[in-house]
Design an enzyme around this catalytic site. Sequence first.
Site, mmCIF file in Angstrom:
data_model
loop_
_atom_site.group_PDB
_atom_site.id
_atom_site.type_symbol
_atom_site.label_atom_id
_atom_site.label_comp_id
_atom_site.label_asym_id
_atom_site.label_seq_id
_atom_site.Cartn_x
_atom_site.Cartn_y
_atom_site.Cartn_z
ATOM 1 N N HIS A 96 0.827 -0.674 -0.153
ATOM 2 C CA HIS A 96 -0.199 0.169 -0.526
ATOM 3 C C HIS A 96 0.791 1.439 0.003
ATOM 4 O O HIS A 96 1.739 1.086 -0.106
ATOM 5 C CB HIS A 96 -1.187 0.084 1.277
ATOM 6 C CG HIS A 96 -0.776 0.389 2.109
ATOM 7 N ND1 HIS A 96 0.388 -0.926 3.099
ATOM 8 C CD2 HIS A 96 -0.327 1.420 3.219
ATOM 9 C CE1 HIS A 96 1.128 -0.285 4.234
ATOM 10 N NE2 HIS A 96 0.498 1.122 4.443
ATOM 11 N N HIS A 114 0.750 5.688 0.931
ATOM 12 C CA HIS A 114 -0.026 6.623 1.502
ATOM 13 C C HIS A 114 0.657 7.522 0.756
ATOM 14 O O HIS A 114 1.757 7.869 1.130
ATOM 15 C CB HIS A 114 0.305 6.359 3.054
ATOM 16 C CG HIS A 114 0.000 5.576 4.781
ATOM 17 N ND1 HIS A 114 -1.588 5.447 4.526
ATOM 18 C CD2 HIS A 114 0.477 4.677 4.244
ATOM 19 C CE1 HIS A 114 -1.765 4.703 4.711
ATOM 20 N NE2 HIS A 114 -0.589 4.093 5.609
ATOM 21 N N TYR A 136 11.466 4.220 0.068
ATOM 22 C CA TYR A 136 10.002 4.961 -0.378
ATOM 23 C C TYR A 136 10.141 6.104 -0.219
ATOM 24 O O TYR A 136 8.384 5.409 0.009
ATOM 25 C CB TYR A 136 10.072 3.307 -0.921
ATOM 26 C CG TYR A 136 10.591 1.984 -1.381
ATOM 27 C CD1 TYR A 136 11.552 2.349 -2.773
ATOM 28 C CD2 TYR A 136 10.911 1.354 -0.646
ATOM 29 C CE1 TYR A 136 12.224 1.414 -3.142
ATOM 30 C CE2 TYR A 136 11.576 0.413 -1.347
ATOM 31 C CZ TYR A 136 12.164 0.666 -2.560
ATOM 32 O OH TYR A 136 13.190 -0.349 -3.331
#
Length: 172
Positions: free
Chosen positions: A56, A58, A143
């Site tokens: 996932h 954000h 990342y």
Amino acid sequence: MPQYRRATGKVFFTIVLADRSSTLLVDEIDRLRKTYRAAQQRSPFETIAICILPDHLHAIWELPENDSDFSSRWSLIKSGFSRGLEARSRSISKVVKRKKGIWQRRYWEHAIRDDADLERHVDYIHFNPVKHGHVSRVSDWPYSSFRRYVEQGVLAADWGGNMREIAGQFGE
């Protein structure tokens, strides 16, 4: 037909793969970066903070004034990323809609209310790799926008070293 209000200003997002055990986003980080940049060039937006995890991501975006169409931007990113990847196991409806089964259909969005809310969400984004056990220090995750915040002098390189959690609702 209902008239949904779209958030304007700064918005926090959680975007999730259909398979939560997947590592596809970091395995294909160059593909994701390329499609993200292409979407940003086609329909501009500012990325205030971002963290990409294996399953996932954000992000906090700020769209141009009088523009609240973040859904088409996410569609560009998700479809661009998926293009060329092998399809996952899919339902008949996903096959009919030409969906590859890589992403969850929906995503979490939260309109940032004020400066304190923005700070709390930026902190959450940067601390997320530690929260999920990917690294022991925020600075070790490659990342994320954390390094940009350090370079700009907004956060110290050892930020988040003693944090246990960040209170709030963040869409995971």
